[in-house]
Design a protein around this motif. Structure first.
Motif, PDB file in Angstrom:
ATOM      1  N   ARG A 279       0.866  -1.173   0.000  1.00 61.67           N
ATOM      2  CA  ARG A 279       0.000   0.000   0.000  1.00 61.67           C
ATOM      3  C   ARG A 279       0.902   1.222   0.000  1.00 61.67           C
ATOM      4  O   ARG A 279       1.944   1.245   0.647  1.00 61.67           O
ATOM      5  CB  ARG A 279      -0.874  -0.017   1.255  1.00 61.67           C
ATOM      6  N   CYS A 280       0.501   2.255  -0.718  1.00 62.22           N
ATOM      7  CA  CYS A 280       1.278   3.489  -0.785  1.00 62.22           C
ATOM      8  C   CYS A 280       1.288   4.167   0.583  1.00 62.22           C
ATOM      9  O   CYS A 280       0.234   4.372   1.193  1.00 62.22           O
ATOM     10  CB  CYS A 280       0.687   4.427  -1.838  1.00 62.22           C
ATOM     11  N   SER A 281       2.468   4.533   1.046  1.00 60.41           N
ATOM     12  CA  SER A 281       2.582   5.201   2.343  1.00 60.41           C
ATOM     13  C   SER A 281       2.192   6.676   2.254  1.00 60.41           C
ATOM     14  O   SER A 281       2.017   7.322   3.284  1.00 60.41           O
ATOM     15  CB  SER A 281       4.005   5.061   2.898  1.00 60.41           C
ATOM     16  N   ARG A 282       2.046   7.197   1.057  1.00 61.82           N
ATOM     17  CA  ARG A 282       1.643   8.593   0.902  1.00 61.82           C
ATOM     18  C   ARG A 282       0.124   8.742   0.783  1.00 61.82           C
ATOM     19  O   ARG A 282      -0.491   9.512   1.497  1.00 61.82           O
ATOM     20  CB  ARG A 282       2.311   9.224  -0.321  1.00 61.82           C
ATOM     21  N   CYS A 283      -0.500   8.002  -0.151  1.00 60.27           N
ATOM     22  CA  CYS A 283      -1.931   8.208  -0.406  1.00 60.27           C
ATOM     23  C   CYS A 283      -2.819   7.041   0.024  1.00 60.27           C
ATOM     24  O   CYS A 283      -4.033   7.146  -0.017  1.00 60.27           O
ATOM     25  CB  CYS A 283      -2.166   8.525  -1.884  1.00 60.27           C
ATOM     26  N   GLY A 284      -2.197   5.911   0.402  1.00 61.61           N
ATOM     27  CA  GLY A 284      -2.966   4.764   0.870  1.00 61.61           C
ATOM     28  C   GLY A 284      -3.473   3.837  -0.226  1.00 61.61           C
ATOM     29  O   GLY A 284      -4.139   2.846   0.054  1.00 61.61           O
ATOM     30  N   SER A 285      -3.152   4.130  -1.479  1.00 63.64           N
ATOM     31  CA  SER A 285      -3.620   3.319  -2.603  1.00 63.64           C
ATOM     32  C   SER A 285      -2.996   1.921  -2.597  1.00 63.64           C
ATOM     33  O   SER A 285      -1.860   1.731  -2.152  1.00 63.64           O
ATOM     34  CB  SER A 285      -3.257   4.016  -3.920  1.00 63.64           C
TER      35      SER A 285
END
Length: 84
Positions: A60-66
């Motif tokens: 999961r992306c640590s910036r946007c959660g995607s």
């Protein structure tokens, strides 16, 4: 009907990347954030026999959660753009 007699190739595992001293690159397809994923951390969380192609489904992306992530071995000298 003829069947293909060649054995089906098994996907590369995290243990095989570790044997080659390779980490992984991960890119978020939604916000373009990218990061290096440590092979040691991946193996601790997913196990040495975990298939490399499935790593993208477990991140999961640590910036946007995607969860829309692309992940590939971090081949030496290719750089972020060339490796993606």
């Amino acid at each position: 009907m003829l069947r293909n007699s060649r054995p089906q190739a098994l996907p590369t595992t995290l243990a095989e990347l570790q044997a080659e001293n390779l980490d992984m690159w991960a890119w978020c397809e939604d916000c373009s954030h990218h990061a290096v994923l440590s092979i040691q951390t991946l193996m601790a969380r997913l196990g040495p026999a975990f298939p490399v192609p499935r790593v993208r489904m477990m991140t999961r992306c640590s910036r946007c959660g995607s969860h829309n992530i692309d992940a590939l071995p971090r081949w030496p000298s290719l750089g972020v753009v060339a490796g993606h």
